[in-house]
Design a protein around this motif. Sequence first.
Motif, mmCIF file in Angstrom:
data_model
loop_
_atom_site.group_PDB
_atom_site.id
_atom_site.type_symbol
_atom_site.label_atom_id
_atom_site.label_comp_id
_atom_site.label_asym_id
_atom_site.label_seq_id
_atom_site.Cartn_x
_atom_site.Cartn_y
_atom_site.Cartn_z
ATOM 1 N N LEU A 1 -5.584 -2.438 10.095
ATOM 2 C CA LEU A 1 -4.689 -1.324 9.772
ATOM 3 C C LEU A 1 -5.435 0.011 9.814
ATOM 4 O O LEU A 1 -4.865 1.030 10.208
ATOM 5 C CB LEU A 1 -4.051 -1.539 8.398
ATOM 6 C CG LEU A 1 -2.997 -2.645 8.323
ATOM 7 C CD1 LEU A 1 -2.601 -2.891 6.876
ATOM 8 C CD2 LEU A 1 -1.788 -2.308 9.165
ATOM 9 N N GLU A 2 -6.707 0.007 9.405
ATOM 10 C CA GLU A 2 -7.505 1.235 9.488
ATOM 11 C C GLU A 2 -7.751 1.630 10.941
ATOM 12 O O GLU A 2 -7.686 2.815 11.282
ATOM 13 C CB GLU A 2 -8.842 1.051 8.765
ATOM 14 C CG GLU A 2 -8.743 1.152 7.271
ATOM 15 C CD GLU A 2 -10.094 1.002 6.589
ATOM 16 O OE1 GLU A 2 -11.129 1.149 7.271
ATOM 17 O OE2 GLU A 2 -10.106 0.746 5.385
ATOM 18 N N GLU A 3 -8.017 0.648 11.795
ATOM 19 C CA GLU A 3 -8.234 0.943 13.212
ATOM 20 C C GLU A 3 -6.962 1.469 13.871
ATOM 21 O O GLU A 3 -7.026 2.270 14.794
ATOM 22 C CB GLU A 3 -8.733 -0.302 13.941
ATOM 23 C CG GLU A 3 -10.157 -0.680 13.583
ATOM 24 C CD GLU A 3 -10.608 -1.973 14.240
ATOM 25 O OE1 GLU A 3 -9.809 -2.570 15.005
ATOM 26 O OE2 GLU A 3 -11.748 -2.389 13.983
ATOM 27 N N MET A 4 -5.802 1.004 13.393
ATOM 28 C CA MET A 4 -4.531 1.474 13.938
ATOM 29 C C MET A 4 -4.161 2.858 13.406
ATOM 30 O O MET A 4 -3.264 3.508 13.937
ATOM 31 C CB MET A 4 -3.409 0.484 13.584
ATOM 32 C CG MET A 4 -3.538 -0.840 14.287
ATOM 33 S SD MET A 4 -2.433 -2.097 13.635
ATOM 34 C CE MET A 4 -0.856 -1.393 13.943
ATOM 35 N N GLY A 5 -4.829 3.288 12.344
ATOM 36 C CA GLY A 5 -4.560 4.605 11.785
ATOM 37 C C GLY A 5 -3.436 4.643 10.771
ATOM 38 O O GLY A 5 -2.968 5.715 10.406
ATOM 39 N N LEU A 6 -3.002 3.482 10.281
ATOM 40 C CA LEU A 6 -1.926 3.437 9.294
ATOM 41 C C LEU A 6 -2.443 3.580 7.867
ATOM 42 O O LEU A 6 -1.732 4.046 6.990
ATOM 43 C CB LEU A 6 -1.144 2.119 9.417
ATOM 44 C CG LEU A 6 -0.493 1.831 10.763
ATOM 45 C CD1 LEU A 6 0.189 0.476 10.741
ATOM 46 C CD2 LEU A 6 0.484 2.915 11.121
ATOM 47 N N VAL A 7 -3.690 3.149 7.642
ATOM 48 C CA VAL A 7 -4.264 3.084 6.298
ATOM 49 C C VAL A 7 -5.650 3.717 6.345
ATOM 50 O O VAL A 7 -6.337 3.647 7.360
ATOM 51 C CB VAL A 7 -4.347 1.603 5.840
ATOM 52 C CG1 VAL A 7 -5.128 1.447 4.573
ATOM 53 C CG2 VAL A 7 -2.951 1.036 5.665
ATOM 54 N N GLU A 8 -6.056 4.332 5.230
ATOM 55 C CA GLU A 8 -7.415 4.870 5.117
ATOM 56 C C GLU A 8 -7.962 4.531 3.741
ATOM 57 O O GLU A 8 -7.207 4.198 2.830
ATOM 58 C CB GLU A 8 -7.422 6.382 5.334
ATOM 59 C CG GLU A 8 -6.663 7.161 4.282
ATOM 60 C CD GLU A 8 -6.581 8.644 4.596
ATOM 61 O OE1 GLU A 8 -7.049 9.047 5.669
ATOM 62 O OE2 GLU A 8 -6.039 9.380 3.760
ATOM 63 N N GLN A 9 -9.287 4.607 3.611
ATOM 64 C CA GLN A 9 -9.895 4.310 2.318
ATOM 65 C C GLN A 9 -9.666 5.473 1.366
ATOM 66 O O GLN A 9 -9.786 6.634 1.742
ATOM 67 C CB GLN A 9 -11.388 4.038 2.490
ATOM 68 C CG GLN A 9 -11.639 2.744 3.221
ATOM 69 C CD GLN A 9 -13.047 2.247 3.056
ATOM 70 O OE1 GLN A 9 -13.872 2.868 2.403
ATOM 71 N NE2 GLN A 9 -13.326 1.106 3.656
ATOM 72 N N ARG B 1 -7.201 1.331 -0.835
ATOM 73 C CA ARG B 1 -6.679 1.928 0.384
ATOM 74 C C ARG B 1 -5.441 2.742 0.068
ATOM 75 O O ARG B 1 -4.756 2.497 -0.919
ATOM 76 C CB ARG B 1 -6.279 0.845 1.402
ATOM 77 C CG ARG B 1 -7.365 -0.133 1.809
ATOM 78 C CD ARG B 1 -8.514 0.546 2.494
ATOM 79 N NE ARG B 1 -9.364 -0.300 3.293
ATOM 80 C CZ ARG B 1 -10.200 -1.212 2.841
ATOM 81 N NH1 ARG B 1 -10.277 -1.463 1.565
ATOM 82 N NH2 ARG B 1 -10.965 -1.889 3.667
ATOM 83 N N LYS B 2 -5.158 3.715 0.938
ATOM 84 C CA LYS B 2 -3.925 4.490 0.815
ATOM 85 C C LYS B 2 -3.351 4.701 2.204
ATOM 86 O O LYS B 2 -4.061 4.585 3.204
ATOM 87 C CB LYS B 2 -4.163 5.823 0.114
ATOM 88 C CG LYS B 2 -5.037 6.801 0.871
ATOM 89 C CD LYS B 2 -5.176 8.102 0.108
ATOM 90 C CE LYS B 2 -6.009 9.087 0.915
ATOM 91 N NZ LYS B 2 -6.173 10.358 0.227
ATOM 92 N N ILE B 3 -2.089 5.029 2.253
ATOM 93 C CA ILE B 3 -1.385 5.195 3.518
ATOM 94 C C ILE B 3 -1.697 6.572 4.096
ATOM 95 O O ILE B 3 -1.860 7.531 3.349
ATOM 96 C CB ILE B 3 0.125 4.975 3.308
ATOM 97 C CG1 ILE B 3 0.819 4.543 4.593
ATOM 98 C CG2 ILE B 3 0.799 6.178 2.769
ATOM 99 C CD1 ILE B 3 0.796 3.096 4.796
ATOM 100 N N THR B 4 -1.808 6.667 5.407
ATOM 101 C CA THR B 4 -2.038 7.952 6.056
ATOM 102 C C THR B 4 -0.693 8.605 6.379
ATOM 103 O O THR B 4 0.355 7.971 6.256
ATOM 104 C CB THR B 4 -2.831 7.775 7.365
ATOM 105 O OG1 THR B 4 -2.064 6.955 8.247
ATOM 106 C CG2 THR B 4 -4.183 7.152 7.114
ATOM 107 N N ILE C 1 0.842 -1.200 0.000
ATOM 108 C CA ILE C 1 0.000 0.000 0.000
ATOM 109 C C ILE C 1 0.876 1.248 0.000
ATOM 110 O O ILE C 1 0.572 2.230 -0.675
ATOM 111 C CB ILE C 1 -0.962 -0.009 1.202
ATOM 112 C CG1 ILE C 1 -1.979 -1.127 1.058
ATOM 113 C CG2 ILE C 1 -1.677 1.326 1.330
ATOM 114 C CD1 ILE C 1 -2.859 -1.320 2.269
ATOM 115 N N TYR C 2 1.978 1.214 0.746
ATOM 116 C CA TYR C 2 2.900 2.353 0.797
ATOM 117 C C TYR C 2 3.479 2.631 -0.590
ATOM 118 O O TYR C 2 3.520 3.771 -1.043
ATOM 119 C CB TYR C 2 4.035 2.054 1.779
ATOM 120 C CG TYR C 2 5.015 3.178 1.960
ATOM 121 C CD1 TYR C 2 4.902 4.037 3.034
ATOM 122 C CD2 TYR C 2 6.065 3.384 1.068
ATOM 123 C CE1 TYR C 2 5.799 5.069 3.227
ATOM 124 C CE2 TYR C 2 6.960 4.409 1.245
ATOM 125 C CZ TYR C 2 6.828 5.248 2.325
ATOM 126 O OH TYR C 2 7.714 6.278 2.500
#
Length: 158
Positions: A120-128, A134-137, A77-78
């Motif tokens: 990963l979304e709950e951890m805040g590393l990835v978002e829709q 998905r993309k990296i935050t 994703i990164y």
Amino acid sequence: MASGAYDDYFREDKVVVSVKDVEAAKFIEAFAKHLKRQGRFEMPKWSDVVKTGVSKELAPYDPDWLYTRTASIVRKIYIRGGSGVGGFAKVYGGQFRRGTQTNSWHRGSRKIIRYILIQLEEMGLVEQDENGGRKITKEGQRELDTVAVQAAKPDDEE
């Protein structure tokens, strides 16, 4: 010889600043250890019995295989954002051996990929992403780059 200048250029130690500067295997191993040490990633009850795809006969032997798969997915994703569950199912698919019939290709397990992306979304590393996938935050990029710099250190420095 004219190639001497190029040899010196490539021998110099480059400064590692992102995930793209580190070998994939080194980064994945380091980030999997980071996830396990951090304790924010929940291991599901079914992780020891689930197969990673239709083409597999058994569950993975490594008890920490889910951390490794998560590190691999977050690295992908990164590097190339906008990937979704279906795209990762293609990446983690494989040849399905059907005995005497010819092999056929099957996708990987989408349940596992979906579970990892939700974590990963709950951890805040990835978002829709608004375009799908998905993309990296920013926080995720910062954390991954920090792990990449630590993974690139020579073994004698650690």
